[in-house]
Motif scaffolding. Sequence first.
Motif, PDB file in Angstrom:
ATOM      1  N   ASP A  85      39.406  36.611  47.229  1.00  0.00           N
ATOM      2  CA  ASP A  85      38.832  37.944  47.383  1.00  0.00           C
ATOM      3  C   ASP A  85      37.889  38.222  46.224  1.00  0.00           C
ATOM      4  N   ASN A  86      36.921  39.103  46.484  1.00  0.00           N
ATOM      5  CA  ASN A  86      35.999  39.596  45.459  1.00  0.00           C
ATOM      6  C   ASN A  86      35.344  38.463  44.658  1.00  0.00           C
ATOM      7  N   ILE A  87      34.727  37.526  45.358  1.00  0.00           N
ATOM      8  CA  ILE A  87      33.988  36.442  44.706  1.00  0.00           C
ATOM      9  C   ILE A  87      32.664  36.987  44.176  1.00  0.00           C
ATOM     10  N   SER A  88      32.344  36.628  42.941  1.00  0.00           N
ATOM     11  CA  SER A  88      31.085  37.079  42.343  1.00  0.00           C
ATOM     12  C   SER A  88      30.404  35.919  41.626  1.00  0.00           C
ATOM     13  N   ILE A  89      29.059  35.937  41.646  1.00  0.00           N
ATOM     14  CA  ILE A  89      28.250  34.979  40.901  1.00  0.00           C
ATOM     15  C   ILE A  89      27.192  35.760  40.137  1.00  0.00           C
ATOM     16  N   TRP A  90      27.024  35.415  38.862  1.00  0.00           N
ATOM     17  CA  TRP A  90      26.081  36.086  37.975  1.00  0.00           C
ATOM     18  C   TRP A  90      25.133  35.051  37.392  1.00  0.00           C
ATOM     19  N   ASP A  91      23.924  35.496  37.007  1.00  0.00           N
ATOM     20  CA  ASP A  91      22.968  34.560  36.399  1.00  0.00           C
ATOM     21  C   ASP A  91      23.017  34.610  34.871  1.00  0.00           C
ATOM     22  N   ARG A  92      24.140  35.047  34.352  1.00  0.00           N
ATOM     23  CA  ARG A  92      24.368  35.066  32.900  1.00  0.00           C
ATOM     24  C   ARG A  92      25.862  34.896  32.654  1.00  0.00           C
ATOM     25  N   ALA A  93      26.205  34.552  31.429  1.00  0.00           N
ATOM     26  CA  ALA A  93      27.617  34.409  31.056  1.00  0.00           C
ATOM     27  C   ALA A  93      28.160  35.771  30.634  1.00  0.00           C
ATOM     28  N   LEU A  94      29.174  36.242  31.318  1.00  0.00           N
ATOM     29  CA  LEU A  94      29.798  37.497  30.927  1.00  0.00           C
ATOM     30  C   LEU A  94      30.496  37.339  29.580  1.00  0.00           C
ATOM     31  N   SER A  95      30.519  38.398  28.802  1.00  0.00           N
ATOM     32  CA  SER A  95      31.250  38.388  27.532  1.00  0.00           C
ATOM     33  C   SER A  95      32.743  38.522  27.803  1.00  0.00           C
TER      34      SER A  95
ATOM     35  N   ILE B  94      31.068  32.601  37.417  1.00  0.00           N
ATOM     36  CA  ILE B  94      31.667  32.598  38.755  1.00  0.00           C
ATOM     37  C   ILE B  94      33.074  33.162  38.622  1.00  0.00           C
ATOM     38  N   GLY B  95      33.383  34.169  39.438  1.00  0.00           N
ATOM     39  CA  GLY B  95      34.715  34.765  39.384  1.00  0.00           C
ATOM     40  C   GLY B  95      35.282  34.983  40.769  1.00  0.00           C
ATOM     41  N   THR B  96      36.608  34.934  40.881  1.00  0.00           N
ATOM     42  CA  THR B  96      37.269  35.213  42.154  1.00  0.00           C
ATOM     43  C   THR B  96      38.736  35.548  41.912  1.00  0.00           C
ATOM     44  N   TRP B  97      39.289  36.311  42.807  1.00  0.00           N
ATOM     45  CA  TRP B  97      40.739  36.482  42.896  1.00  0.00           C
ATOM     46  C   TRP B  97      41.267  35.448  43.885  1.00  0.00           C
ATOM     47  N   VAL B  98      42.433  34.882  43.598  1.00  0.00           N
ATOM     48  CA  VAL B  98      42.989  33.857  44.471  1.00  0.00           C
ATOM     49  C   VAL B  98      44.513  33.924  44.447  1.00  0.00           C
ATOM     50  N   ARG B  99      45.098  33.618  45.588  1.00  0.00           N
ATOM     51  CA  ARG B  99      46.560  33.518  45.706  1.00  0.00           C
ATOM     52  C   ARG B  99      46.884  32.377  46.641  1.00  0.00           C
TER      53      ARG B  99
ATOM     54  N   TYR C 288      36.217  43.495  34.278  1.00  0.00           N
ATOM     55  CA  TYR C 288      36.204  43.224  35.716  1.00  0.00           C
ATOM     56  C   TYR C 288      37.541  42.685  36.210  1.00  0.00           C
ATOM     57  N   TYR C 289      38.415  42.297  35.308  1.00  0.00           N
ATOM     58  CA  TYR C 289      39.801  42.023  35.695  1.00  0.00           C
ATOM     59  C   TYR C 289      40.509  43.331  36.024  1.00  0.00           C
TER      60      TYR C 289
ATOM     61  N   ASP D 184      52.152  32.337  44.834  1.00  0.00           N
ATOM     62  CA  ASP D 184      52.504  33.545  45.584  1.00  0.00           C
ATOM     63  C   ASP D 184      52.197  34.836  44.851  1.00  0.00           C
ATOM     64  N   VAL D 185      51.336  34.791  43.822  1.00  0.00           N
ATOM     65  CA  VAL D 185      50.854  36.011  43.168  1.00  0.00           C
ATOM     66  C   VAL D 185      49.340  35.872  42.995  1.00  0.00           C
ATOM     67  N   TRP D 186      48.653  37.011  42.923  1.00  0.00           N
ATOM     68  CA  TRP D 186      47.211  37.000  42.758  1.00  0.00           C
ATOM     69  C   TRP D 186      46.819  36.693  41.321  1.00  0.00           C
ATOM     70  N   HIS D 187      45.779  35.869  41.161  1.00  0.00           N
ATOM     71  CA  HIS D 187      45.210  35.536  39.850  1.00  0.00           C
ATOM     72  C   HIS D 187      43.710  35.797  39.878  1.00  0.00           C
ATOM     73  N   PHE D 188      43.185  36.225  38.739  1.00  0.00           N
ATOM     74  CA  PHE D 188      41.736  36.405  38.575  1.00  0.00           C
ATOM     75  C   PHE D 188      41.211  35.228  37.774  1.00  0.00           C
ATOM     76  N   ILE D 189      40.430  34.344  38.417  1.00  0.00           N
ATOM     77  CA  ILE D 189      39.900  33.121  37.800  1.00  0.00           C
ATOM     78  C   ILE D 189      38.405  33.287  37.614  1.00  0.00           C
ATOM     79  N   LEU D 190      37.918  32.952  36.406  1.00  0.00           N
ATOM     80  CA  LEU D 190      36.493  33.143  36.132  1.00  0.00           C
ATOM     81  C   LEU D 190      35.993  32.084  35.156  1.00  0.00           C
ATOM     82  N   GLY D 191      34.837  31.471  35.479  1.00  0.00           N
ATOM     83  CA  GLY D 191      34.215  30.476  34.603  1.00  0.00           C
ATOM     84  C   GLY D 191      32.841  30.939  34.159  1.00  0.00           C
ATOM     85  N   THR D 192      32.471  30.610  32.910  1.00  0.00           N
ATOM     86  CA  THR D 192      31.148  30.989  32.394  1.00  0.00           C
ATOM     87  C   THR D 192      30.478  29.794  31.712  1.00  0.00           C
TER      88      THR D 192
END
Length: 335
Positions: free
Chosen positions: A227-237, A101-106, A244-245, A167-175
């Motif tokens: 922004d740009n929320i994504s869900i995958w059925d596998r763990a990204l390397s 699961i990944g997303t950009w957040v601010r 993708y960052y 107040d800045v954008w971060h790319f957060i992702l869990g696998t």
Amino acid sequence: AIQLRVYSYQNQIEYNCDFIFSLGGTFGDLYTVVSEINIMDNISGCTDPFALNYYPEPSIPNDCECTYLDNGDYSLQFDGENGDYVSIPDSESLRPETITIGTWVRSSDFGNGDNKLVAKANIDNATDGQYTLYISDRIPIFNIKRESNCGHDGFYSSGGSEQLSEDVWHFILGTWDGNISKIYVNGLLAGENSNIPSGGIDNCYDGNLRFGYWWNGDPDLLSGEVDNISIWDRALSADEVMFYYENSINGNEDGLVGYWNFNEGEGENVYDRSCYQNHGINYGANWYENVTGCTDPLALNFNPEAFVDDGTCDYLGCMDELAINYDPQATINDD
């Protein structure tokens, strides 16, 4: 498929039409003659009625070709007070055993309790869920459910070690790869948890997927933009996470089961731009038009509102290549 070039004497027009022959069938009427026959390739097309290029009966269905409303570069803004959220109906594709699961957040207020980013759970009970990505006191957290026996227990977490800047954008992702849970911030590993029973994520619950909200009565709502929320059925390397960052998702990547970039920019529909049509409804979140500009906090003209870097960052330094203190990054000479 065969394309016929026909002329209608009744309507006085000539036109093309796709036609599939069947034994005993007829075509046209007494006022129509076939003037040209072209053998065509099988027709591939999008079968999603929500898509701009919807094609109801293609000979080769291909929903990876679907295109959707795009009004520019937008994100979704949640106020943290009025229960704004996006809800996406449960589907088998949103119940993977392994996941990313990944997303950009601010946010200007990450310290306001738990900021829920992405959650799949029973709307009436937060513990009856499968996975969650959220920020608690400025620390990103990724939860999955394992060996719960369909009960309230069984949440396992991996969390970051440093607080996020506001107040800045971060790319957060869990696998979760079936053995280790990891969480990344801005492309880099921020934390992991290997003390989790191995296996697939529990698939006991049929709750909707939600953005900005977890369950009814949840006191901790998201205050900020995603922004740009994504869900995958596998763990990204790790290499894929960094990729993708630094780069955008296309929508047809291997294992991608949901991708929401919010570029529709209006209305209540939120379109999934993957091949799986996991569309949702926006309940009250505001469409926010993303700003371009300098995104480097070290630059003289850093713009904290900017989401996309436009290459205009300015840096103060020595621009003389013969000088000892020459700075190749400098765009403004430090006299």
